[in-house]
Each structure stands twice: as structure tokens, then as C-alpha cells.
Scaffold this motif. Sequence first.
Motif, PDB file in Angstrom:
ATOM      1  N   MET A   1       0.758  -1.063   0.036  1.00 39.43           N
ATOM      2  CA  MET A   1      -0.062  -0.044   0.056  1.00 39.43           C
ATOM      3  C   MET A   1       0.899   1.002   0.113  1.00 39.43           C
ATOM      4  SD  MET A   1      -3.166  -1.095  -0.005  1.00 39.43           S
ATOM      5  CE  MET A   1      -4.076   0.424   0.844  1.00 39.43           C
ATOM      6  N   THR A   2       2.184   1.029  -0.081  1.00 42.06           N
ATOM      7  CA  THR A   2       2.885   2.322   0.253  1.00 42.06           C
ATOM      8  C   THR A   2       4.340   2.561  -0.501  1.00 42.06           C
ATOM      9  OG1 THR A   2       4.669   0.991   1.759  1.00 42.06           O
ATOM     10  CG2 THR A   2       2.678   1.759   2.685  1.00 42.06           C
ATOM     11  N   LEU A   3       3.920   2.122  -1.860  1.00 45.60           N
ATOM     12  CA  LEU A   3       5.152   2.453  -2.744  1.00 45.60           C
ATOM     13  C   LEU A   3       6.444   1.808  -2.037  1.00 45.60           C
ATOM     14  CD1 LEU A   3       4.914   5.585  -4.826  1.00 45.60           C
ATOM     15  CD2 LEU A   3       4.862   3.361  -5.658  1.00 45.60           C
ATOM     16  N   GLY A   4       6.360   0.626  -1.649  1.00 44.89           N
ATOM     17  CA  GLY A   4       7.788  -0.160  -1.228  1.00 44.89           C
ATOM     18  C   GLY A   4       8.279   0.702   0.137  1.00 44.89           C
TER      19      GLY A   4
ATOM     20  N   GLY B   1      -6.132   2.702 -13.052  1.00 43.17           N
ATOM     21  CA  GLY B   1      -5.315   3.918 -12.943  1.00 43.17           C
ATOM     22  C   GLY B   1      -5.669   4.599 -11.838  1.00 43.17           C
ATOM     23  N   HIS B   2      -6.743   4.380 -11.074  1.00 46.50           N
ATOM     24  CA  HIS B   2      -7.237   5.289  -9.790  1.00 46.50           C
ATOM     25  C   HIS B   2      -7.049   4.469  -8.545  1.00 46.50           C
ATOM     26  CE1 HIS B   2      -9.254   6.766 -13.296  1.00 46.50           C
ATOM     27  NE2 HIS B   2      -8.438   7.967 -13.132  1.00 46.50           N
ATOM     28  N   VAL B   3      -5.941   3.532  -8.668  1.00 46.89           N
ATOM     29  CA  VAL B   3      -5.755   2.736  -7.539  1.00 46.89           C
ATOM     30  C   VAL B   3      -4.713   3.564  -6.678  1.00 46.89           C
ATOM     31  CG1 VAL B   3      -4.270   0.758  -6.508  1.00 46.89           C
ATOM     32  CG2 VAL B   3      -6.315   0.277  -8.184  1.00 46.89           C
ATOM     33  N   ASP B   4      -4.908   3.878  -5.568  1.00 43.08           N
ATOM     34  CA  ASP B   4      -3.705   4.807  -4.668  1.00 43.08           C
ATOM     35  C   ASP B   4      -2.743   3.687  -4.242  1.00 43.08           C
ATOM     36  OD1 ASP B   4      -2.445   5.914  -2.858  1.00 43.08           O
ATOM     37  OD2 ASP B   4      -4.165   6.834  -2.009  1.00 43.08           O
ATOM     38  N   MET B   5      -1.428   4.292  -4.586  1.00 47.84           N
ATOM     39  CA  MET B   5      -0.186   3.418  -4.468  1.00 47.84           C
ATOM     40  C   MET B   5       0.717   3.737  -3.158  1.00 47.84           C
ATOM     41  SD  MET B   5      -0.234   0.954  -6.990  1.00 47.84           S
ATOM     42  CE  MET B   5       1.577   0.679  -6.959  1.00 47.84           C
ATOM     43  N   THR B   6      -0.059   4.824  -2.537  1.00 48.41           N
ATOM     44  CA  THR B   6       0.881   5.705  -1.859  1.00 48.41           C
ATOM     45  C   THR B   6       0.434   5.903  -0.268  1.00 48.41           C
ATOM     46  OG1 THR B   6       0.208   7.814  -2.502  1.00 48.41           O
ATOM     47  CG2 THR B   6       1.899   6.769  -3.708  1.00 48.41           C
ATOM     48  N   LEU B   7      -0.815   5.283  -0.033  1.00 48.28           N
ATOM     49  CA  LEU B   7      -1.354   5.357   1.236  1.00 48.28           C
ATOM     50  C   LEU B   7      -1.895   6.923   1.489  1.00 48.28           C
ATOM     51  CD1 LEU B   7       0.347   3.540   4.376  1.00 48.28           C
ATOM     52  CD2 LEU B   7      -2.123   3.524   3.684  1.00 48.28           C
TER      53      LEU B   7
ATOM     54  N   ASP C   1      -0.825   9.839  -0.265  1.00 49.92           N
ATOM     55  CA  ASP C   1       0.198  10.699  -0.516  1.00 49.92           C
ATOM     56  C   ASP C   1       0.457  10.711  -1.870  1.00 49.92           C
ATOM     57  OD1 ASP C   1       2.080  12.513   0.554  1.00 49.92           O
ATOM     58  OD2 ASP C   1       3.089  11.257   1.243  1.00 49.92           O
ATOM     59  N   GLY C   2       1.081  11.557  -2.321  1.00 48.16           N
ATOM     60  CA  GLY C   2       1.474  11.669  -3.689  1.00 48.16           C
ATOM     61  C   GLY C   2       0.696  12.392  -4.609  1.00 48.16           C
ATOM     62  N   ARG C   3       0.969  12.116  -5.858  1.00 47.07           N
ATOM     63  CA  ARG C   3       0.470  13.045  -7.070  1.00 47.07           C
ATOM     64  C   ARG C   3      -1.026  12.793  -7.208  1.00 47.07           C
ATOM     65  NH1 ARG C   3       4.470  11.242 -11.940  1.00 47.07           N
ATOM     66  NH2 ARG C   3       6.379  11.743 -10.953  1.00 47.07           N
TER      67      ARG C   3
ATOM     68  N   VAL D   1      -7.768  11.598  -7.712  1.00 47.88           N
ATOM     69  CA  VAL D   1      -7.149  10.501  -6.558  1.00 47.88           C
ATOM     70  C   VAL D   1      -5.722  10.817  -6.336  1.00 47.88           C
ATOM     71  CG1 VAL D   1      -6.672   7.878  -6.442  1.00 47.88           C
ATOM     72  CG2 VAL D   1      -8.697   8.624  -7.711  1.00 47.88           C
ATOM     73  N   ARG D   2      -5.503  11.071  -5.008  1.00 46.91           N
ATOM     74  CA  ARG D   2      -4.069  11.041  -4.487  1.00 46.91           C
ATOM     75  C   ARG D   2      -3.256   9.917  -4.599  1.00 46.91           C
ATOM     76  NH1 ARG D   2      -2.162  15.559  -2.502  1.00 46.91           N
ATOM     77  NH2 ARG D   2      -4.033  16.515  -1.960  1.00 46.91           N
ATOM     78  N   GLY D   3      -2.194   9.809  -5.104  1.00 47.64           N
ATOM     79  CA  GLY D   3      -1.255   8.848  -5.298  1.00 47.64           C
ATOM     80  C   GLY D   3      -1.634   7.773  -6.301  1.00 47.64           C
ATOM     81  N   GLY D   4      -2.800   8.273  -7.310  1.00 48.96           N
ATOM     82  CA  GLY D   4      -3.252   7.274  -8.219  1.00 48.96           C
ATOM     83  C   GLY D   4      -2.240   6.870  -9.023  1.00 48.96           C
ATOM     84  N   LEU D   5      -2.450   5.709  -9.529  1.00 50.15           N
ATOM     85  CA  LEU D   5      -1.509   4.886 -10.356  1.00 50.15           C
ATOM     86  C   LEU D   5      -1.115   5.519 -11.581  1.00 50.15           C
ATOM     87  CD1 LEU D   5       0.469   2.540 -10.852  1.00 50.15           C
ATOM     88  CD2 LEU D   5      -1.453   1.008 -11.574  1.00 50.15           C
ATOM     89  N   GLU D   6      -2.070   6.013 -12.510  1.00 48.38           N
ATOM     90  CA  GLU D   6      -2.030   6.714 -13.854  1.00 48.38           C
ATOM     91  C   GLU D   6      -1.330   7.981 -13.758  1.00 48.38           C
ATOM     92  OE1 GLU D   6      -5.645   6.947 -15.790  1.00 48.38           O
ATOM     93  OE2 GLU D   6      -6.184   9.048 -15.268  1.00 48.38           O
ATOM     94  N   ALA D   7      -1.164   8.615 -12.589  1.00 49.07           N
ATOM     95  CA  ALA D   7      -0.578   9.675 -12.305  1.00 49.07           C
ATOM     96  C   ALA D   7       0.975   9.408 -12.478  1.00 49.07           C
ATOM     97  CB  ALA D   7      -0.746  10.567 -11.070  1.00 49.07           C
ATOM     98  N   TYR D   8       1.280   8.197 -12.472  1.00 45.24           N
ATOM     99  CA  TYR D   8       2.784   7.679 -12.265  1.00 45.24           C
ATOM    100  C   TYR D   8       2.959   6.849 -13.742  1.00 45.24           C
ATOM    101  CZ  TYR D   8       3.000   9.015  -7.515  1.00 45.24           C
ATOM    102  OH  TYR D   8       2.813   9.899  -6.415  1.00 45.24           O
TER     103      TYR D   8
END
Lengths: 321, 321
Positions: A166-169, B162-168, B170-172, B178-185
Motif C-alpha cells: 500500500m505504500t510504494l515499497g 489507473g485510480h488505485v492509490d499506491m501511496t497510502l 500521499d503523492g500525485r 485520486v491522490r497517489g493514483g497509479l495513472e499519475a505515474y
Amino acid sequence: MDIVIGVDIGGTKTKIGLVDQNGECLEQTFFRTQDFPNLTNYLDQIKITSDELIQKLGKEVNILGCGIGAPNASSKNGTIENASNLVWKESVPIIEKLKERMPMPMRIMNDASAAALGEMLFGGAKNMTDFIVITLGTGFGAGIVANGKLIDGYDGFAGELGHVDMTLGDGRLTGLGVRGGLEAYVSATGLKRTIMYMLSKYMVESRFRDVAYNDLHGEDITKAAEEGDEIALKAFDYTARVMGLALANFTAFTQPEAFILMGGLTNSGKWIMEPLERYFNANLLEVYKGKVKLMYSKMEGKTAAICGAAALIWEIQDKPS
Amino acid sequence: MDIVIGVDIGGTKTKIGLVDQNGECLEQTFFRTQDFPNLTNYLDQIKITSDELIQKLGKEVNILGCGIGAPNASSKNGTIENASNLVWKESVPIIEKLKERMPMPMRIMNDASAAALGEMLFGGAKNMTDFIVITLGTGFGAGIVANGKLIDGYDGFAGELGHVDMTLGDGRLTGLGVRGGLEAYVSATGLKRTIMYMLSKYMVESRFRDVAYNDLHGEDITKAAEEGDEIALKAFDYTARVMGLALANFTAFTQPEAFILMGGLTNSGKWIMEPLERYFNANLLEVYKGKVKLMYSKMEGKTAAICGAAALIWEIQDKPS
């Protein structure tokens, strides 16, 4: 009468019961999994306990088979592999070994997948084609049903959502060494770890300043929350936050109609559910809002896992084989 | 001859083609989606372009219908809803409106789900029952097949990965907030954003210090990597790291036999694929290692999305209706 033996292998307890065709658990008991670190003794104990239950039932029974739910089980291989919450490591050929003791039709499946099958056959998901069962015990398990069928995956290992990062590693390690893995946060164990984290982060008074990690129990954390213990409240809020985000993420995968929750952590009731509902809805994409239910399993807590395991055998009774 | 019109609605281009029963795209063209911010004009343009293609083909054809792939499409409602990468917002009843202009059988689906159907009917997944198609264009899309069936979800919106949050949390931010969403990366857009991030983080020389964000194109980033531009190399590595972790996470969900990649970002070839393979395998759970393939779509890049859209209509030709 026809009966199926249901066995739920958990990190803490091994539950065994006798289940009829309506999903009623007629007899049940458990023993502590960790009391049998030796696999041979453990399998013997399953046989002994099953025999005792049948004797206790005191009826003429026709045993149709034995269904087993276990973490990291491969339905295709009949094995348990590298389960982080079990004492035996590597690949355990449990079906093969148990059949030597109990010659009968036998199936094994990821415990949460078995629970999902139980919900479809006997429980709250009888009319659903798309739902996800979440088990919150020692670990975090998931049984995913889409298009009316359980998702097993290419090799029988689908639904290992406790090890999603859940935390980018970044973040905590799970028992399998997954950094930031979900079950390190959202499980009975995760809640205990979060109590430790909150004790490190804040200086407020708490009854848990006098309790060692190994002496911490879920019930005590619930009780503390009821008494207003700030550390307990913060721990529930944090757990719910991670879980709410996780379930919102999972929704984007198969868009389930409902998440059905079961397992030890659900005993904490509103302390986990109220913040969970809030965080879940806050994180849900617009297209999903108002369409996804969070519900408890309607199956009796103590026997849901046993009935799920038994469903593995009941399921194949209706089909021509 | 029997023909299906395939329409792929993307954030940048709208591609239209004529597809035969073997998945061959006989004629195709595109126009820029953003040139038609007015929906009426846009739908007229689809009709005009389709007619032009049929005329260009110069054969007597029997049009079986029109299949449409689009971001945030609901197959159940025939709509596009709140698509972050399209100019029209809220709910667009595209099937209803387009049928007024082109009265024929018509189906719409999430573009990546349509692509997955195309891979099953015409492409590299003919013998697979469990796989995931990933489209890496303006956004990040996913089409998930399990148990041999496309996963549509309770309401037709499954696969919005693409809208799964990867960063708890946080993030883009993604286009949907969606904060930390996959497609932002991980997308063509994400790669551009990562170039900006690397320019902020490092002080090394780079050709991109003279390029504005809006002038950045994927091909230029690939070219720069080939010339050893450090910012380009770091951007690819970072993109692959997030993507490798994401695909490892997704594996824990349905345990696919393969991920089939398509879309603009795959044109960067080894610059994305080599680090992706490395990060993917490093993040994969032990039980999955060596069992999950990363492959490119075998369908010709320019027409894969069109053929996927057309597959929506070809798929229902075989079935009794």
C-alpha cells in the motif's frame, strides 16, 4: 444423514466442524495450531478431532468428504505453500497426507476463498454475482467472486490481498517480507502493531503502556476504546484508514456489490466499522459511490470459516461428476 | 462481406476502423478528440469518418454493428461517466446519441476491457483463461479476464486500476483527484510528469531543461534515453518501479497467467520493459515467481484498440441471441 467435515486452518486456531446441507454446523471444536509444530502430529490431531466430533454427534452419518480452508492454499495443487502465519514452512502436501489418514473426497482452498463459497451457498451472498469476502484474523485474506464464480487464478493462488503493497515499497514488513503489505496494518496482528506505533508516536496516557506486545489481545483493545483510551482510539482510526483505502482500491478492480467482512477484527464492532465506512466512502471513485456495501458475514462468527471449508465439498454435490 | 466498425475513444485520438471476422483491420483512420469539444459535432464526426472508411474500402459490405472502447465507459448503461481524460464531463449517453446517427447494433465498454476481448478473440490470449490487458496511453487502463470471462463488475465499471492509490493517500493527483493514483505515474502523461519531477530533484544536464511540459512527447523521451540523457533514464526507471510494484500487487488479486501491455508508453521498448521486468520480479510474492508473463500485445499497435472495440460486436455473433 449426509455430513461434510469442515476444517479451518488458522495461524492461531484450527477449527473443525460437521456441516449439513443447509450450512448448519452441528458439532464443532478447535485446537491450537501452534501446539502441533510437527506436521505428522498435527494431521493426526485433525483425524482424532474429527472422529470425536462424529462420535459426539451420535447419529448414523454418511460423510461426503472433507473441505479445508487454509492460508496460502493452492486449490490446484492441494498444498499449503510458504504460509507466513503457519508454523510449517515451504510446500505442505496437505491433501495427500491427510487422505492417508482420512480416505474420502477432499478439497483445499485459500481460507478466504472457501469463506466466499460459504457465503454464496449458505450466507449473505446467495443472490450476488460480484462480491469480495475479507477475513481479518491473524492475517488478511480475500475471496473474490466475479461473474458468479470464485476467482482462483492461473495457479490457484488468487486473492492474496494481504500482501498488496500500500505504500510504494515503504512501510511495515509482513510475515512474508512484503514492505508496506496490507496485512501488516489490517488484521488482528496489524492492530497490535499499530498500538505499538501509537505508543511510540504519542505521549498520552494509556493502559497499554503497561502491557507487553505478546500480552496484547484484540478484546482488550476494544475494551480500552470503550473506556476512551486515546491510544486504542487512534489505533482503530489508523487501521480503518488503511483498510478504507484498501477496499476503495479493490473496488476499482472487480467492482463488487459488497464486501463481506469476517474474522477476529470484526469483533471490535463500531470501533472499526464507523471509521471504516467514513474512510472507504471518502476514497471511493465517484462512479462507485453509493453502490458498494460494507457488511458483516451473516454466518455465525464461530462457524463461518468451518462452513466455508465444508462448502468446498457441498458445492460439488449438486454437479454431475 | 461482414464488417464491424470499431471505435476507440482516447483522450488524444479517436481511432476508427473496419474490422473483419479474423480481426483484420481493413481500413482505419483517426481524428483528434480534442478538436471536437462539442459532443454533437464529435458524434457527427464519428458518423462522417465511418462513412468515409466504408466508401474507401470500396466493397459491398454488410455492417454488423459498431463496437466502442472508451475510458470510464459503463457497458451496462451505455454511457461514459466522469472520464478524466476526455473533454466532456459527467455522464454521456453515447450509445443512445450515436444510434440516432448510426442505427445498428452497438456496444460500449471500458477501452481496456474491449482490448482484452480483442486479445481473446484475435490476439495473444486465445488460449488463456486468466490474464490482464494494460493500456498505457493518456491514462492507465486495465481489462481483466478471469475464469475465461471478462470482469465487468456489479455496475460495469470494473478494471479502473489507473485510480488505485499506491501511496497510502500521499503523492500525485490523477485527473480524477485520486491522490497517489497509479495513472499519475504510469501512463504517457505520468512519464512526462516524472520528467518534471526528475528535473526538480536532480541538477544534472538534460535536453529537457529547454523543453516546456506541453512540448514534451513520449518519442522525445525515448530518443533522449537512447542518447544517454540521465533525466530520461531516471524517469523510465522510476516509471518502471511504480509499474512493477503495481503489476505485482495486481497479481495477488486474480493471479493472471500474463499481463499484455499496449498503448503509447510501450513504444519506449526496452527503456521501460527492462527495468519493469526487474522491478516486477523483485516485488512478486514467492508463490507467483516465474509464473506470470509480461508481454506486448501481438495485435498491431495502431489497430489493437480498434480491433478490441470491434470484438464487442464480433463476440456476440457466435452466440445465439
